[in-house]
Design a protein around this motif. Sequence first.
Motif, PDB file in Angstrom:
ATOM      1  N   GLN A  16       0.769  -1.156   0.092  1.00 28.91           N
ATOM      2  CA  GLN A  16       0.164   0.089  -0.018  1.00 28.91           C
ATOM      3  C   GLN A  16       0.762   0.926   0.241  1.00 28.91           C
ATOM      4  O   GLN A  16       1.907   1.313   0.929  1.00 28.91           O
ATOM      5  CB  GLN A  16      -1.198   0.103   1.771  1.00 28.91           C
ATOM      6  CG  GLN A  16      -2.193  -0.474   1.293  1.00 28.91           C
ATOM      7  CD  GLN A  16      -2.611  -0.694   2.623  1.00 28.91           C
ATOM      8  OE1 GLN A  16      -2.623  -0.761   3.300  1.00 28.91           O
ATOM      9  NE2 GLN A  16      -4.242  -0.970   2.068  1.00 28.91           N
ATOM     10  N   VAL A  17       0.469   1.772  -1.191  1.00 26.49           N
ATOM     11  CA  VAL A  17       1.552   2.715  -1.399  1.00 26.49           C
ATOM     12  C   VAL A  17       0.338   4.086  -0.851  1.00 26.49           C
ATOM     13  O   VAL A  17      -0.437   4.639  -1.708  1.00 26.49           O
ATOM     14  CB  VAL A  17       2.369   3.539  -2.349  1.00 26.49           C
ATOM     15  CG1 VAL A  17       3.039   3.972  -2.842  1.00 26.49           C
ATOM     16  CG2 VAL A  17       3.435   2.355  -1.752  1.00 26.49           C
ATOM     17  N   ARG A  18       0.930   5.035  -0.602  1.00 23.63           N
ATOM     18  CA  ARG A  18      -0.281   6.515  -0.191  1.00 23.63           C
ATOM     19  C   ARG A  18       0.810   7.765  -0.474  1.00 23.63           C
ATOM     20  O   ARG A  18       2.047   7.934   0.546  1.00 23.63           O
ATOM     21  CB  ARG A  18      -1.343   6.296   0.835  1.00 23.63           C
ATOM     22  CG  ARG A  18      -1.677   5.943   0.831  1.00 23.63           C
ATOM     23  CD  ARG A  18      -2.993   5.421   0.020  1.00 23.63           C
ATOM     24  NE  ARG A  18      -4.435   4.659   0.043  1.00 23.63           N
ATOM     25  CZ  ARG A  18      -4.022   3.404  -0.722  1.00 23.63           C
ATOM     26  NH1 ARG A  18      -2.796   3.220  -1.455  1.00 23.63           N
ATOM     27  NH2 ARG A  18      -4.618   2.456  -0.027  1.00 23.63           N
ATOM     28  N   GLY A  19       0.095   8.374  -1.576  1.00 23.65           N
ATOM     29  CA  GLY A  19       1.447  10.279  -1.169  1.00 23.65           C
ATOM     30  C   GLY A  19       2.677  10.013  -1.136  1.00 23.65           C
ATOM     31  O   GLY A  19       3.503  10.985  -0.377  1.00 23.65           O
ATOM     32  N   LEU A  20       3.318   9.489  -2.020  1.00 21.56           N
ATOM     33  CA  LEU A  20       4.680   9.103  -2.096  1.00 21.56           C
ATOM     34  C   LEU A  20       5.142  10.545  -2.960  1.00 21.56           C
ATOM     35  O   LEU A  20       4.752  10.644  -3.881  1.00 21.56           O
ATOM     36  CB  LEU A  20       5.150   8.014  -2.711  1.00 21.56           C
ATOM     37  CG  LEU A  20       6.400   7.452  -2.600  1.00 21.56           C
ATOM     38  CD1 LEU A  20       7.361   7.412  -1.559  1.00 21.56           C
ATOM     39  CD2 LEU A  20       6.301   6.029  -3.135  1.00 21.56           C
ATOM     40  N   LEU A  72      10.967   0.648  -1.961  1.00 20.20           N
ATOM     41  CA  LEU A  72      11.851  -0.649  -1.001  1.00 20.20           C
ATOM     42  C   LEU A  72      12.205   0.117  -0.631  1.00 20.20           C
ATOM     43  O   LEU A  72      13.515  -0.401   0.549  1.00 20.20           O
ATOM     44  CB  LEU A  72      12.726  -1.346  -2.279  1.00 20.20           C
ATOM     45  CG  LEU A  72      11.756  -2.551  -3.623  1.00 20.20           C
ATOM     46  CD1 LEU A  72      12.728  -3.074  -4.400  1.00 20.20           C
ATOM     47  CD2 LEU A  72      10.610  -3.209  -2.732  1.00 20.20           C
ATOM     48  N   ARG A  73      12.827   1.781   0.006  1.00 18.90           N
ATOM     49  CA  ARG A  73      13.218   2.429   0.407  1.00 18.90           C
ATOM     50  C   ARG A  73      14.446   2.021   0.363  1.00 18.90           C
ATOM     51  O   ARG A  73      15.251   2.238   1.067  1.00 18.90           O
ATOM     52  CB  ARG A  73      12.916   2.116   1.714  1.00 18.90           C
ATOM     53  CG  ARG A  73      11.149   2.729   2.333  1.00 18.90           C
ATOM     54  CD  ARG A  73      10.939   4.266   2.712  1.00 18.90           C
ATOM     55  NE  ARG A  73      12.751   4.802   2.951  1.00 18.90           N
ATOM     56  CZ  ARG A  73      13.116   4.561   4.152  1.00 18.90           C
ATOM     57  NH1 ARG A  73      12.187   4.530   5.516  1.00 18.90           N
ATOM     58  NH2 ARG A  73      13.578   5.171   4.656  1.00 18.90           N
ATOM     59  N   ALA A  79       8.263  12.432   1.780  1.00 19.07           N
ATOM     60  CA  ALA A  79       6.904  11.834   2.028  1.00 19.07           C
ATOM     61  C   ALA A  79       6.305  11.023   1.589  1.00 19.07           C
ATOM     62  O   ALA A  79       6.467  10.173   0.862  1.00 19.07           O
ATOM     63  CB  ALA A  79       5.844  13.197   2.009  1.00 19.07           C
ATOM     64  N   GLY A  80       4.708  10.592   2.752  1.00 18.46           N
ATOM     65  CA  GLY A  80       3.945   9.543   2.451  1.00 18.46           C
ATOM     66  C   GLY A  80       4.390   8.366   2.873  1.00 18.46           C
ATOM     67  O   GLY A  80       5.056   8.112   4.293  1.00 18.46           O
ATOM     68  N   SER A  81       3.032   7.379   2.968  1.00 20.22           N
ATOM     69  CA  SER A  81       2.685   6.335   3.464  1.00 20.22           C
ATOM     70  C   SER A  81       3.386   5.063   2.892  1.00 20.22           C
ATOM     71  O   SER A  81       3.077   4.956   1.051  1.00 20.22           O
ATOM     72  CB  SER A  81       1.797   5.877   3.618  1.00 20.22           C
ATOM     73  OG  SER A  81       1.806   4.638   4.798  1.00 20.22           O
ATOM     74  N   ILE A  82       4.458   3.770   3.615  1.00 20.48           N
ATOM     75  CA  ILE A  82       4.440   2.343   2.141  1.00 20.48           C
ATOM     76  C   ILE A  82       4.117   1.521   2.936  1.00 20.48           C
ATOM     77  O   ILE A  82       5.277   1.675   4.979  1.00 20.48           O
ATOM     78  CB  ILE A  82       5.962   2.675   2.293  1.00 20.48           C
ATOM     79  CG1 ILE A  82       6.422   4.186   1.849  1.00 20.48           C
ATOM     80  CG2 ILE A  82       6.256   1.177   0.704  1.00 20.48           C
ATOM     81  CD1 ILE A  82       7.858   4.187   0.389  1.00 20.48           C
ATOM     82  N   ARG A  83       3.354   0.685   2.961  1.00 19.39           N
ATOM     83  CA  ARG A  83       3.440  -0.666   3.822  1.00 19.39           C
ATOM     84  C   ARG A  83       3.114  -1.826   3.091  1.00 19.39           C
ATOM     85  O   ARG A  83       2.438  -2.272   2.041  1.00 19.39           O
ATOM     86  CB  ARG A  83       1.539  -0.627   4.221  1.00 19.39           C
ATOM     87  CG  ARG A  83       1.568   0.864   4.976  1.00 19.39           C
ATOM     88  CD  ARG A  83      -0.223   0.736   6.128  1.00 19.39           C
ATOM     89  NE  ARG A  83      -0.271  -0.678   7.140  1.00 19.39           N
ATOM     90  CZ  ARG A  83       0.131  -0.621   7.628  1.00 19.39           C
ATOM     91  NH1 ARG A  83       0.358   0.919   8.296  1.00 19.39           N
ATOM     92  NH2 ARG A  83      -0.351  -1.609   8.959  1.00 19.39           N
TER      93      ARG A  83
END
Length: 357
Positions: A16-20, A72-73, A79-83
């Motif tokens: 799940q990627v949000r606002g990357l 994959l960091r 900014a953003g969220s990566i799950r």
Amino acid sequence: MADTLRVPPGTEPLVQVRGLKMHFPISSGLLRRKTGAVKAVDDVSFDIFPRETLGMVGESGCGKSTTGRAVLRLYDITAGSIRIDGTEIGGLSQGALRKHRPKMQMVFQDPQACLNPRMTLAGIIGEPLDEHTNWSRRQKLDRIYELMDAVGLNRNFANRYPHEFSGGQRQRIGIARALALNPAFIVCDEPIAALDVSIQAQVVNLLEELQEKLGLTYLFISHDLSMVRHIATRVAVMYLGKVVEIAPREALYAEPLHPYTQALLSAVPDPDPASERKVERIILKGDVPSPANPPKGCNFCTRCPAVMPVCREVEPQTLEVAPGRFVACHLHDKGKPIGGPTPGANQTTSNQQGATP
């Protein structure tokens, strides 16, 4: 195979990627002060479900590879969220990420550049095992041979060096290395771009076989739209750092909704001469704007053949205009707004209605 995937209702996305956002600073002057930023990835959101392949396409410089590496960091994101598999990794330090590395791996574009020329095949494939396990030498060797068998490499080649292999064989080495720790998610960053056409199909077929056998999930980044159509479950189209459209594969190729997607697909050559003559090419005027200074409003407004005044002033929202189809375009503003930019989150709805991802 990709076209047989059905996501059961209620299935949680693996990724799940949000606002990357991935902005690279621009420094200038004697004191090298920050004077701007290259917005390589600017507010990108998408989901990838277990065992599916999300194809990511777009022209050179649009941010595809940067997105894959950021997910994959390999970069510290702006900014953003990566799950990934329920774990938030967007804000973790590189040290804290170490224990999460085994579940996410990457296959790089250039199989020559990503292999250490001073290491043997066995050393390259076994390096992740050295870093993340405390196995005995015998266990590691057994795993190396197992991986060589899985990707079609002769065990007798274990002590050879990368320069002794062809391009296709080197890419198989890279795939074997990525599989060493049994990852759930693999980013394939243009894995066939540096290969001969005759070898490309072999590598893609290998990726499909491994996905079916091991239950892998892919983000497949490529310029080759025909190959993406073959392997992908859904397709995300990027332009100037943003995802402009996400849709199930067949729906997108049959009826692209965003003007940029329409232009991109019109450029794909048709092997049938009769069909090729009937294709209406959409020739975009002008050049891609600089990601350091994107236009106001829609990023595509400077080249869009269907541009409207609102496009030059207001950035379009990403809306679900049909079950499982998301587009960011003012031509489709009657679509249903979603709670935050969550393209792909309602993919299960399209599956329940019988859509083919």
